[in-house]
Design an enzyme around this catalytic site. Structure first.
Site, PDB file in Angstrom:
ATOM      1  CE  LYS A 237      -2.362   2.512   1.689  1.00 43.90           C
ATOM      2  NZ  LYS A 237      -1.638   3.262   0.664  1.00 43.90           N
TER       3      LYS A 237
ATOM      4  CE  LYS B 173       5.052  -1.478   3.827  1.00 45.62           C
ATOM      5  NZ  LYS B 173       5.117  -0.026   3.529  1.00 45.62           N
TER       6      LYS B 173
ATOM      7  CE  LYS C  13       3.795   8.696   7.601  1.00 43.57           C
ATOM      8  NZ  LYS C  13       4.880   8.017   6.875  1.00 43.57           N
TER       9      LYS C  13
END
Ligand code: TRP
Length: 333
Positions: free
Chosen positions: A197, A200, A112
């Site tokens: 995956k 969100k 990140k």
């Protein structure tokens, strides 16, 4: 009795991946099998650029969706992290036990922060210390099991290390928890990129993500546009046919059948997609209905969260106080 703690981060709308991969099991199994706490971890949503009003909205929505999905506030504890001070109180103490090297080694941090820097942005210090706050979430409650996806395994491992280290240095205070991962079958991948995956994040990825509150028409459209693989045989082969395997996994999760057995029933991608779309729409229907009812009664949700926070505080407070004493802080009396 086993104590379970898990959290959802209100950084985006909850997805079919969250539901089939985690929440559904919390509802059906975990809340009954153990003393369970489910937390909307809103402090964690502040570790990256955020819009305050959106985080507030998503926190309330996540809590409502957990209740709509069937978490029963008479059976388990549903609450919002920032409403219980013990998380932040304990996080500081654990920062005095963790090392900076340990934090910088976290894979999620490395990924990140690199992404953020590549965009020319700056990295919030809280992104680095985030796993310590997560450790505090878990250790404050003496949880022994933490049901999470594989991507969180390293953070739970760190939590264990911190608990052991604290106990060795300052005396036995914390339960050493372990991660429990749901069976692989429930791992839902993006419909557009079956190698990653169904997370969100929105933006470009949104077409591959089914959100729990998507209208049925939108769900159908997203499933019908799912990428499939070359050829036209329906086979359950995660390596050779990840797109088809993902659809079979989703259909299996909604119907309670085995993906490999389902594959034998299908001879075209189109029919598989159509049935998967309908199965998802049906799976989500009761949840959407219940969510709409809860939205019409915000006082109820607030009341549940208030009571949940109170119960959580009562559980966490003595252990965090004990940690304060053990590490050398003067008791408040
Ligand atoms: N880090 C988790 C995630 O990104 C969310 C989380 C925060 C969590 N605190 C937790 C999960 C404690 C389990 C237990 O999904």
């Amino acid at each position: 009795m086993t104590r379970i703690f898990s959290g959802v981060k209100p950084t985006g709308h909850l997805t079919l991946g969250n539901y089939l991969g985690a929440v559904r099991r919390w509802v059906a199994v975990d809340q009954h099998a153990a003393e369970a706490l489910f937390c909307v971890v809103d402090l964690h949503a502040l570790t990256v650029d955020h819009d305050p009003a959106r985080v507030r909205r998503l926190s309330r929505q996540a809590a409502s969706l957990l209740l709509a999905a069937g978490l029963d506030p008479d059976v388990c504890t549903v609450f919002v992290q920032s409403q219980v001070d013990e998380h932040a109180r304990l996080a500081y103490v654990l920062e005095c036990v963790a090392t900076d090297g340990e934090m910088r080694r976290m894979i999620q941090y490395k990924e990140k922060s690199a992404r953020e820097r590549a965009r020319g942005g700056s990295v919030r210090l809280s992104l680095l210390t985030y796993p310590v706050l997560m450790a505090a979430d878990i250790l404050a409650y003496g949880a022994d099991e933490v049901p999470v996806g594989d991507d969180q395994a390293q953070h739970v491992e760190l939590t264990r290390d911190l608990a052991v280290r604290f106990n060795q240095r300052y005396g036995h205070t914390f339960v050493v928890p372990k991660a429990v991962h749901p069976q692989v079958g429930a791992r839902v991948m993006s419909l557009q990129d079956p190698g990653s995956k169904m997370g969100k994040s929105d933006g470009d990825a949104a077409a591959g993500i089914v959100y729990l509150l998507d209208e049925p028409e939108v769900v159908r459209k997203k499933v019908m546009r799912a990428v499939t693989d070359s050829g036209h045989e329906v086979e359950y082969d995660r390596d050779a046919k990840p797109g088809v395997a993902n659809l079979l996994d989703i259909l299996a999760a909604c119907t309670g059948r085995e993906p490999a057995a389902l594959a034998e029933d299908y001879h075209s991608y189109g029919v598989l997609k159509k049935d998967t779309a309908e199965a998802v729409v049906e799976e989500l229907r009761p949840l959407r209905v219940r969510h709409a009812e809860l939205c019409a009664d915000p006082g109820y949700v607030d009341g549940v969260l208030r009571a949940g926070a109170e119960r959580a505080r009562g559980l966490a407070r003595p252990r965090v106080d004990a940690a304060y004493r053990a590490i050398g802080l003067l008791p408040a009396g």
